[in-house]
Design a protein around this motif. Structure first.
Motif, short mmCIF file in Angstrom:
data_model
loop_
_atom_site.label_atom_id
_atom_site.label_comp_id
_atom_site.label_asym_id
_atom_site.label_seq_id
_atom_site.Cartn_x
_atom_site.Cartn_y
_atom_site.Cartn_z
N ASN A 89 -11.50 -64.45 -38.56
CA ASN A 89 -12.19 -65.25 -37.55
C ASN A 89 -11.69 -64.98 -36.14
OD1 ASN A 89 -13.80 -66.63 -39.49
ND2 ASN A 89 -12.05 -67.97 -39.97
N THR A 90 -10.89 -63.95 -35.95
CA THR A 90 -10.33 -63.65 -34.63
C THR A 90 -11.41 -63.07 -33.71
OG1 THR A 90 -8.20 -63.17 -35.68
CG2 THR A 90 -8.51 -62.44 -33.42
N LEU A 91 -11.53 -63.62 -32.52
CA LEU A 91 -12.49 -63.09 -31.55
C LEU A 91 -12.00 -61.80 -30.93
CD1 LEU A 91 -13.59 -66.37 -29.72
CD2 LEU A 91 -14.77 -65.16 -31.55
N SER A 92 -10.73 -61.75 -30.56
CA SER A 92 -10.16 -60.54 -29.98
C SER A 92 -8.64 -60.61 -30.09
CB SER A 92 -10.58 -60.35 -28.52
OG SER A 92 -10.08 -61.41 -27.72
N ILE A 93 -8.00 -59.44 -30.01
CA ILE A 93 -6.55 -59.32 -30.08
C ILE A 93 -6.09 -58.52 -28.86
CG2 ILE A 93 -4.56 -58.52 -31.41
CD1 ILE A 93 -6.27 -58.75 -33.92
N LYS A 94 -5.15 -59.07 -28.10
CA LYS A 94 -4.68 -58.43 -26.88
C LYS A 94 -3.18 -58.15 -26.99
CE LYS A 94 -4.37 -59.18 -21.87
NZ LYS A 94 -4.64 -60.13 -20.77
N PRO A 95 -2.76 -56.90 -26.83
CA PRO A 95 -1.32 -56.59 -26.90
C PRO A 95 -0.60 -57.04 -25.64
CG PRO A 95 -2.58 -54.61 -26.43
CD PRO A 95 -3.59 -55.69 -26.67
N GLU A 96 0.61 -57.54 -25.82
CA GLU A 96 1.48 -57.93 -24.72
C GLU A 96 2.81 -57.19 -24.84
OE1 GLU A 96 0.66 -59.65 -22.19
OE2 GLU A 96 -1.30 -60.38 -22.86
N SER A 97 3.69 -57.41 -23.86
CA SER A 97 4.95 -56.66 -23.83
C SER A 97 5.84 -56.96 -25.03
CB SER A 97 5.70 -56.97 -22.53
OG SER A 97 5.94 -58.38 -22.44
N ASN A 98 5.90 -58.22 -25.45
CA ASN A 98 6.77 -58.60 -26.56
C ASN A 98 5.99 -59.09 -27.79
OD1 ASN A 98 9.14 -58.04 -25.13
ND2 ASN A 98 9.07 -60.05 -24.14
N GLY A 99 4.70 -58.79 -27.86
CA GLY A 99 3.95 -59.25 -29.02
C GLY A 99 2.46 -59.09 -28.86
N LEU A 100 1.72 -60.03 -29.47
CA LEU A 100 0.26 -59.98 -29.49
C LEU A 100 -0.31 -61.36 -29.19
CD1 LEU A 100 -0.25 -57.90 -32.78
CD2 LEU A 100 -0.54 -57.06 -30.45
N ASP A 101 -1.54 -61.38 -28.65
CA ASP A 101 -2.28 -62.61 -28.42
C ASP A 101 -3.55 -62.59 -29.27
OD1 ASP A 101 -0.40 -63.43 -26.63
OD2 ASP A 101 -1.60 -63.03 -24.83
N PHE A 102 -3.76 -63.67 -30.04
CA PHE A 102 -4.94 -63.81 -30.89
C PHE A 102 -5.81 -64.92 -30.31
CE2 PHE A 102 -1.62 -62.04 -33.49
CZ PHE A 102 -2.25 -61.11 -34.29
N PHE A 103 -7.08 -64.61 -30.06
CA PHE A 103 -8.00 -65.56 -29.44
C PHE A 103 -8.99 -66.07 -30.48
CE2 PHE A 103 -6.47 -62.80 -26.09
CZ PHE A 103 -6.19 -63.69 -25.07
N TYR A 104 -9.27 -67.39 -30.44
CA TYR A 104 -10.17 -68.03 -31.40
C TYR A 104 -11.13 -68.96 -30.67
CZ TYR A 104 -7.07 -66.34 -35.07
OH TYR A 104 -6.34 -65.54 -35.89
N SER A 105 -12.26 -69.23 -31.32
CA SER A 105 -13.27 -70.10 -30.73
C SER A 105 -12.98 -71.58 -31.00
CB SER A 105 -14.66 -69.75 -31.28
OG SER A 105 -14.68 -69.86 -32.69
#
Length: 246
Positions: free
Chosen positions: A183-199
């Motif tokens: 159900n993840t809308l998008s995944i964005k890489p960051e310097s120390n990890g990842l960001d998971f976006f949801y509705s």
């Protein structure tokens, strides 16, 4: 001298077809099967063409009225979706159904159906016909929100302050295995990890609960007020889960 009685086999009376004159066994319609198929069509109320809505971004099909489902080509899920599109199919008895192979890029799906139906004083007639579905492109609601700005309502930030990224690789394999990213809308890489976006917040909470069950961790929860309707007392928030891996 005794003689065994002889039995005369019963003969079935034959009649002529009222249309073509061929010899046949009598039936209520007094027509042979070939003429009956010409004059009677039990599939006349069933549409021979249809349309399937397909989202190219997430590769899902629309199941009316609002549900989007994932179906592989020539799968039983896709076959069930095609059959549900044929409303008049309930008037006859479905005997068999299957796909006819078409080119994957042709945007055409052909289904071969075999049905039984009663005609003319209770006679049962079997017919085979093909229904062709056209695959039409239509973007689903989730992909619409992902294309718009400020579309997400919940964010899961996964962080680990370490030079060794084996924990992330292990988490990635677990998420793919259990489909935790579905159900993840998008995944964005960051310097120390990842960001998971949801509705929705509930979808983000499911990911947090999954990661908490498979990895030692701690997380922080926060929310930001976006708007407030004073008439209906409705609040619109954005939620953030900050997840720290050990």
């Amino acid at each position: 001298m005794d003689y065994a009685p002889t039995t005369v086999p019963a003969t079935v009376a034959k009649i002529l077809c009222c249309q073509c004159g061929v010899t046949m066994e009598p039936n209520p319609a007094n027509m042979c099967v070939s003429c009956l198929r010409i004059h009677v069509d039990i599939t006349q109320d069933i549409p021979k063409q249809g349309t399937l809505q397909f989202c190219r971004n997430c590769e899902r099909y629309l199941q009316p009225p609002f549900e989007w489902i994932s179906c592989a080509l020539e799968s039983k899920e896709l076959l069930g979706l095609c059959l549900r599109k044929l409303k008049a199919l309930s008037k006859v008895k479905l005997v068999d159904a299957g796909f006819i192979w078409t080119e994957p890029h042709s945007k055409r799906i052909k289904v071969k159906l075999t049905v039984h139906g009663e005609v003319m004083s209770g006679m049962t007639l079997q017919q085979v016909f093909v229904v062709e579905f056209t695959v039409a492109n239509q973007m689903c609601d989730d992909c619409h929100r992902s294309e718009a700005q400020d579309y997400w309502r919940a964010l899961v930030q996964v962080r680990q302050k370490s030079d060794n990224k084996k924990t992330f690789y292990y988490l990635e394999q677990l998420m793919l295995k259990h489909k935790a990213h579905q159900n993840t809308l998008s995944i964005k890489p960051e310097s120390n990890g990842l960001d998971f976006f949801y509705s929705t917040e509930s979808q983000a909470r499911k990911l947090v609960d999954f990661m908490s069950a498979v990895l030692p961790c701690r997380y922080q929860h926060s929310k930001k007020l976006l708007s407030h309707d004073i008439h209906s007392n409705t609040y619109n928030y954005k939620f953030t889960y900050r997840y720290f891996c050990s």
